[in-house]
Design a protein around this motif. Structure first.
Motif, PDB file in Angstrom:
ATOM      1  N   PRO A  59       1.489   4.033  -5.202  1.00  0.00           N
ATOM      2  CA  PRO A  59       0.258   4.564  -5.794  1.00  0.00           C
ATOM      3  C   PRO A  59      -0.332   3.673  -6.879  1.00  0.00           C
ATOM      4  O   PRO A  59      -1.504   3.810  -7.225  1.00  0.00           O
ATOM      5  CB  PRO A  59       0.689   5.909  -6.371  1.00  0.00           C
ATOM      6  N   ARG A  60       0.487   2.754  -7.426  1.00  0.00           N
ATOM      7  CA  ARG A  60      -0.006   1.831  -8.447  1.00  0.00           C
ATOM      8  C   ARG A  60       0.380   0.410  -8.044  1.00  0.00           C
ATOM      9  O   ARG A  60       1.551   0.132  -7.796  1.00  0.00           O
ATOM     10  CB  ARG A  60       0.579   2.157  -9.833  1.00  0.00           C
ATOM     11  N   ARG A 110       0.816  -1.213   0.000  1.00  0.00           N
ATOM     12  CA  ARG A 110       0.000   0.000   0.000  1.00  0.00           C
ATOM     13  C   ARG A 110       0.853   1.267   0.000  1.00  0.00           C
ATOM     14  O   ARG A 110       0.315   2.378  -0.099  1.00  0.00           O
ATOM     15  CB  ARG A 110      -0.930   0.006   1.210  1.00  0.00           C
ATOM     16  N   TYR A 113       4.391   8.447  -3.752  1.00  0.00           N
ATOM     17  CA  TYR A 113       3.310   9.253  -4.320  1.00  0.00           C
ATOM     18  C   TYR A 113       3.831  10.568  -4.893  1.00  0.00           C
ATOM     19  O   TYR A 113       3.172  11.196  -5.720  1.00  0.00           O
ATOM     20  CB  TYR A 113       2.229   9.500  -3.264  1.00  0.00           C
ATOM     21  N   ALA A 143      -4.879   4.372  -4.179  1.00  0.00           N
ATOM     22  CA  ALA A 143      -4.096   3.527  -5.079  1.00  0.00           C
ATOM     23  C   ALA A 143      -4.888   3.126  -6.319  1.00  0.00           C
ATOM     24  O   ALA A 143      -6.097   2.911  -6.271  1.00  0.00           O
ATOM     25  CB  ALA A 143      -3.622   2.281  -4.342  1.00  0.00           C
TER      26      ALA A 143
END
Length: 334
Positions: free
Chosen positions: A42-43, A39, A314, A70
């Motif tokens: 972001p992807r 987690r 991020y 995400a």
């Protein structure tokens, strides 16, 4: 009176934490880091095998990771390397690959069965020991984490499950259920409420501070315990009683929510208090508290590092160009 108090303290030294001086119980909070901290990206791309159970685990993980922040997608394992070489995997993308392996086994098991034997004098039933083969199903789910653009392996975790004594199809369903639970749990940070024993000391200021903590205010209670430590009344206590107060101070510093803002400083202060308690009254209870404190410190620092990694990922800007091809996904890393 002083001799009487010392005698009582000496007797308490051989009792449990809730012994002669008594104890109060407060509620503390532990935050455990994610075992597989995907987690922080972001992807998140999730890939797996083609068997039904592997697909079910892959899809369950992707659904679980879906959130407001995400971007989560499932991909075919065979597509990853061509996409990476072509530069179609964005930066700050983590790839999660699931590999499920199962093995059917049997193991000998003893049981008793009634057996009737008839002779000239009639029939007699007795229990006879017999051995039979018990079916066993073993499973390993390997969770491998790669950096998407470079295919660099970041982490590998193996989750295991076992079931026995039933039809293999039923056991396979149960195995997948167990692995699904463990897999989803592994990607999340987890908050746990725990009961914390604090030791009573026959000093009014300490008793008031413990009541404040018992009511849920660790920060105020910690401050009041530290203020009580500097009083003449506490300085006159026998070593065993001062050790009890130091234990309380150490626990209060550990569970004060402010610890999360400066974990190194706060945990160091807690360790000093508990170490001093051990010096005054070497007890296994205080040693165990020290060990638990150090584990707690490591977990708090890991949680903070995961949060900092998420902030970096991020913010990550899209790099230019494609790095040189590393070993493909799934290859053994040095």
């Amino acid at each position: 009176m002083q001799l009487v108090r010392r005698a009582i303290a000496a007797l308490c030294a051989t009792a449990a934490l809730s012994g002669c001086g008594g104890a109060v119980t407060a509620t503390g909070t532990l935050v455990h880091p994610a075992r597989v901290p995907v987690r922080s990206y972001p992807r998140i791309w999730v890939a797996g095998g083609h068997l039904d159970h592997e697909v079910a685990l892959r899809d369950a993980l992707a659904r679980h990771l879906q959130g407001a922040r995400a971007e989560v997608r499932t991909v075919e394992l065979d597509h990853l390397e061509p996409m990476r070489v072509e530069g179609r995997i964005p930066p700050a993308t983590v790839v999660v690959i699931l590999d499920l392996r199962t093995a059917e086994r049997t193991r000998p098991e003893w049981t008793t069965r009634p057996e009737t034997v008839c002779g000239p004098l009639g029939c007699d039933t007795t229990n006879r020991s017999v051995v039979y083969e018990l079916p066993v199903l073993l499973a390993e789910l390997t969770v491998t984490i790669y950096d998407g653009p470079t295919a660099r392996m970041e982490q590998r975790v193996v989750l295991e499950a076992r079931d026995e004594g039933r039809d293999y199809l039923d056991m396979r369903r149960e195995i997948v259920r167990q692995l699904r639970h463990d897999l989803l749990r592994a990607v999340d940070q987890r908050t746990e409420s725990v009961e914390v024993d604090l030791l009573e000391v026959d000093v009014p200021a300490v008793q008031r501070a413990l009541a404040v903590i018992e009511a849920g205010d660790w920060s105020r209670g910690r401050r009041e315990l530290e203020e009580a430590w500097d009083t003449d009344e506490v300085r006159r206590l026998p070593p065993e009683e001062r050790a009890r107060l130091l234990f309380d101070i150490g626990q209060a510093r550990r569970f004060d929510p402010a610890t999360l803002d400066a974990p190194e400083e706060r945990f160091a202060a807690a360790e000093r208090a508990l170490t001093a308690a051990v010096r005054l009254d070497p007890r296994d209870d205080y040693d165990r508290a020290l060990a638990a404190l150090r584990r707690h410190r490591d977990e708090v620092i890991a949680v903070r590092e995961q949060q900092q990694a998420a902030e970096r990922n991020y913010r990550m800007a899209r790099p230019s160009g494609i790095p040189p091809p590393p070993p493909s996904y799934g290859a053994e890393q040095p």
